[in-house]
Design a protein around this motif. Structure first.
Motif, PDB file in Angstrom:
ATOM      1  N   PRO A  55       0.829  -1.207   0.000  1.00  0.00           N
ATOM      2  CA  PRO A  55       0.000   0.000   0.000  1.00  0.00           C
ATOM      3  C   PRO A  55       0.862   1.255   0.000  1.00  0.00           C
ATOM      4  CG  PRO A  55      -0.788  -1.577   1.621  1.00  0.00           C
ATOM      5  CD  PRO A  55       0.536  -2.086   1.137  1.00  0.00           C
ATOM      6  N   ALA A  56       0.268   2.365  -0.385  1.00  0.00           N
ATOM      7  CA  ALA A  56       1.025   3.611  -0.551  1.00  0.00           C
ATOM      8  C   ALA A  56       1.792   4.011   0.694  1.00  0.00           C
ATOM      9  CB  ALA A  56       0.070   4.729  -0.975  1.00  0.00           C
ATOM     10  N   ALA A  57       1.165   3.914   1.863  1.00  0.00           N
ATOM     11  CA  ALA A  57       1.813   4.356   3.101  1.00  0.00           C
ATOM     12  C   ALA A  57       3.074   3.564   3.410  1.00  0.00           C
ATOM     13  CB  ALA A  57       0.838   4.254   4.273  1.00  0.00           C
ATOM     14  N   TYR A  58       3.182   2.342   2.845  1.00  0.00           N
ATOM     15  CA  TYR A  58       4.361   1.506   3.068  1.00  0.00           C
ATOM     16  C   TYR A  58       5.294   1.536   1.864  1.00  0.00           C
ATOM     17  CZ  TYR A  58       2.005  -0.275   7.192  1.00  0.00           C
ATOM     18  OH  TYR A  58       1.382  -0.379   8.411  1.00  0.00           O
ATOM     19  N   SER A  59       5.163   2.566   1.046  1.00  0.00           N
ATOM     20  CA  SER A  59       5.993   2.706  -0.153  1.00  0.00           C
ATOM     21  C   SER A  59       6.523   4.129  -0.255  1.00  0.00           C
ATOM     22  CB  SER A  59       5.173   2.363  -1.400  1.00  0.00           C
ATOM     23  OG  SER A  59       4.607   1.087  -1.302  1.00  0.00           O
ATOM     24  N   SER A  60       6.876   4.697   0.890  1.00  0.00           N
ATOM     25  CA  SER A  60       7.180   6.122   0.959  1.00  0.00           C
ATOM     26  C   SER A  60       8.658   6.388   1.181  1.00  0.00           C
ATOM     27  CB  SER A  60       6.372   6.771   2.100  1.00  0.00           C
ATOM     28  OG  SER A  60       4.990   6.553   1.929  1.00  0.00           O
ATOM     29  N   LEU A  61       9.133   7.482   0.628  1.00  0.00           N
ATOM     30  CA  LEU A  61      10.476   7.973   0.892  1.00  0.00           C
ATOM     31  C   LEU A  61      10.474   8.770   2.197  1.00  0.00           C
ATOM     32  CD1 LEU A  61      11.626   9.141  -2.660  1.00  0.00           C
ATOM     33  CD2 LEU A  61      12.184   7.008  -1.486  1.00  0.00           C
ATOM     34  N   PRO A  62      11.648   9.047   2.759  1.00  0.00           N
ATOM     35  CA  PRO A  62      11.697   9.760   4.047  1.00  0.00           C
ATOM     36  C   PRO A  62      11.060  11.136   3.971  1.00  0.00           C
ATOM     37  CG  PRO A  62      13.891   9.601   3.036  1.00  0.00           C
ATOM     38  CD  PRO A  62      13.003   8.680   2.286  1.00  0.00           C
ATOM     39  N   MET A  66       3.592   8.644   0.797  1.00  0.00           N
ATOM     40  CA  MET A  66       2.936   8.568  -0.508  1.00  0.00           C
ATOM     41  C   MET A  66       1.426   8.585  -0.287  1.00  0.00           C
ATOM     42  SD  MET A  66       2.994   5.535  -3.409  1.00  0.00           S
ATOM     43  CE  MET A  66       4.739   5.688  -3.777  1.00  0.00           C
ATOM     44  N   PRO A  67       0.694   9.479  -0.941  1.00  0.00           N
ATOM     45  CA  PRO A  67      -0.765   9.485  -0.785  1.00  0.00           C
ATOM     46  C   PRO A  67      -1.367   8.244  -1.437  1.00  0.00           C
ATOM     47  CG  PRO A  67      -0.102  11.021  -2.501  1.00  0.00           C
ATOM     48  CD  PRO A  67       1.158  10.535  -1.869  1.00  0.00           C
ATOM     49  N   GLU A  72      -7.270   2.041  -5.709  1.00  0.00           N
ATOM     50  CA  GLU A  72      -6.202   1.047  -5.784  1.00  0.00           C
ATOM     51  C   GLU A  72      -5.609   0.801  -4.389  1.00  0.00           C
ATOM     52  OE1 GLU A  72      -5.353  -0.646  -8.345  1.00  0.00           O
ATOM     53  OE2 GLU A  72      -6.093   0.466 -10.085  1.00  0.00           O
ATOM     54  N   THR A  73      -5.532  -0.458  -3.990  1.00  0.00           N
ATOM     55  CA  THR A  73      -4.813  -0.787  -2.750  1.00  0.00           C
ATOM     56  C   THR A  73      -3.321  -0.673  -2.965  1.00  0.00           C
ATOM     57  OG1 THR A  73      -6.574  -2.296  -2.072  1.00  0.00           O
ATOM     58  CG2 THR A  73      -4.429  -2.556  -0.995  1.00  0.00           C
ATOM     59  N   TYR A  83       4.304  10.762  -7.523  1.00  0.00           N
ATOM     60  CA  TYR A  83       4.805  10.954  -6.151  1.00  0.00           C
ATOM     61  C   TYR A  83       6.258  11.408  -6.158  1.00  0.00           C
ATOM     62  CZ  TYR A  83       6.786   9.489  -1.645  1.00  0.00           C
ATOM     63  OH  TYR A  83       7.470   9.448  -0.454  1.00  0.00           O
ATOM     64  N   LEU A  84       7.107  10.764  -6.948  1.00  0.00           N
ATOM     65  CA  LEU A  84       8.520  11.147  -7.006  1.00  0.00           C
ATOM     66  C   LEU A  84       8.681  12.557  -7.570  1.00  0.00           C
ATOM     67  CD1 LEU A  84      10.140   7.810  -8.240  1.00  0.00           C
ATOM     68  CD2 LEU A  84      10.046   8.709  -5.914  1.00  0.00           C
TER      69      LEU A  84
END
Length: 351
Positions: A55-62, A66-67, A72-73, A83-84
Motif C-alpha cells: 500500500p502507498a503508506a508503506y511505499s514512501s520515501l523519508p 505517498m498518498p 487502488e490498494t 509521487y517522485l
C-alpha cells in the motif's frame, strides 16, 4: 570549467532523491545528476500493468508519505512517478537533467565527476544509479538463432502488443510471474522457470518483506544469527493479478529449456515449443560503469562496502543496489535508512 560542490549524487530516481533529502537536512551543498529527461526514475519506463507490492503508506520515501491512489490498494507505476515528481519539487532538490555521468576520477583531495555536460569536483560522491539500466540475459545456446522477437523486462509494455502470439516468458521471480499473468489471457503462453515457482502466502506483501529485512539488519547489528533477509523467503509476492491467474490454472510453469532454435525453445528430451516472442525476466546487474576509472571492482565484479561506503574509496557511497548496500535499499521504503546513514557518514567525513 570544472564546477565544485560538497557532494555529487549520481542518479535521480528514488535512491538519489532519498539521499538528497538527508543531505539537505544536514545543510550540505550538493547536486543530483539524472540521466532521464523527466522525474520518476525507472518507474516511468515499466510495463503498463505494474503495481507496487505494498500500500502507498508503506511505499514512501523519508519525510513524505505517498498518498493513496483512489480505487487502488497497491498503487500503479504512474502514481509512483507522480509521487517522485512531487517529492523532488516539495524539497526543492537540485536535480540537473538530463545529465549522464560518464566517469568518476580521483583528483587529489577531491573526486572529479565527468558528465556529458561538463565536469564537477566534489568532496564525496553517492552513486545511486540502480540496476534497471543494465538488464541481464543469460547466455543460452542458440540465442542468436531464434528468428522471433526477444525482449527483456525493460522492453515489455503491454499484453496487447503480443495479442494472439506464442510467447515464452523466462523467469520465476516477481517480474516473470507478473508479466506471465499479464499475458495469460490473450496469448499462447509458456512460462519457464529454473525451479518450481515459490509463492509467498497470499496475505504477505511489501510491508512484511520490509519488516523481515529490518529484522535481519537488527540481528546482524546485535551480533545474532543471520536470518537470511528477504532472500531466505520464497520468490513471488502473490499480488492480485498473479493470484487470479494462478488460481485459474493459467500460471503453470515449465522447467528451463536447454536451447533456443530458430522457431522456439527446446528441452533436453527433444520437446519443442514454437514461439513468436521470448521475454527474458532474468534480472539485472548494478549499473556502475561510471565508477570504472576508480578501479574498485573485485575479482567477481563486486565492489566491497561497509554499509554504503566503499572500502577502497571512503569518499564514495553506493546506494539502492540491493541488500549489499543496505537492507531492502532497492525499494521505496527501504532506501530511507541507508540514505540517512550515507549522508551522516559524508557529513562526518567533510567535517
Amino acid at each position: 570549467m570544472t564546477r565544485r560542490t560538497d557532494v555529487v549524487v549520481i542518479g535521480g530516481g528514488q535512491a538519489g532523491l532519498a539521499a538528497g533529502y538527508h543531505l539537505r537536512r544536514l545543510g550540505l551543498d550538493f547536486v543530483i545528476f539524472d540521466a532521464q529527461a523527466e522525474p520518476g526514475g525507472a518507474w516511468q519506463h515499466t510495463w503498463d500493468s505494474l503495481h507496487l507490492f505494498s500500500p502507498a503508506a508503506y511505499s514512501s520515501l523519508p519525510g513524505r508519505l505517498m498518498p493513496p491512489q483512489p480505487g487502488e490498494t497497491y498503487p500503479d507505476a504512474a502514481h509512483v512517478v507522480a509521487y517522485l515528481t512531487d517529492y523532488e519539487q516539495r524539497y526543492e532538490l537540485p536535480v540537473h537533467r538530463p545529465v549522464r555521468a560518464v566517469g568518476v576520477h580521483r583528483d587529489g583531495e577531491l573526486l572529479r565527476v565527468e558528465t556529458d555536460s561538463g565536469a564537477w569536483s566534489a568532496r564525496a560522491v553517492i552513486s545511486a544509479t540502480g540496476t534497471w539500466w543494465r538488464p541481464f540475459v543469460p547466455a543460452v545456446p542458440g540465442r542468436t538463432e531464434f528468428q522471433g522477437d526477444q525482449l527483456h523486462t525493460v522492453e515489455y509494455r503491454s499484453a496487447s502488443d503480443l495479442a494472439g502470439q506464442k510467447v515464452v516468458v523466462v523467469g520465476g521471480g516477481n517480474s516473470g510471474a507478473q508479466i506471465a499473468a499479464d499475458l495469460a489471457h490473450g496469448t499462447d503462453l509458456t512460462w519457464v522457470t529454473l525451479r518450481e515457482p515459490r509463492y509467498l502466502a497470499d496475505d504477505i506483501d511489501g510491508r512484511a518483506l520490509f519488516d523481515h529485512a529490518t529484522a535481519r539488519r537488527r540481528a546482524l547489528d546485535e551480533g545474532r544469527t543471520d536470518t537470511g533477509g528477504v532472500a531466505s523467503l520464497d520468490d513471488i509476492v502473490a499480488v492480485p493479478p498473479v493470484r487470479e491467474a494462478r488460481d485459474a490454472g493459467r500460471l503453470k510453469a515449465q522447467p528451463m529449456f536447454t536451447r533456443l532454435t530458430s522457431t522456439g525453445v527446446e528441452w533436453a528430451d527433444g520437446t519443442h515449443a514454437d514461439a513468436d516472442a521470448i521475454i527474458w525476466c532474468t534480472g539485472f546487474r548494478p549499473a556502475l560503469s561510471h565508477l570504472g576509472p576508480l578501479g574498485l571492482r573485485g575479482p567477481r565484479g563486486h565492489i566491497p562496502t561497509h554499509g554504503t561506503q566503499t572500502l577502497a574509496e571512503p569518499r564514495l557511497h553506493l546506494l539502492g543496489y540491493g541488500d549489499w548496500t543496505g537492507p531492502a535499499s532497492a525499494t521505496l521504503i527501504g532506501v530511507g535508512r541507508p540514505a540517512r546513514d550515507a549522508a551522516r557518514r559524508i557529513a562526518q567525513l567533510l567535517r
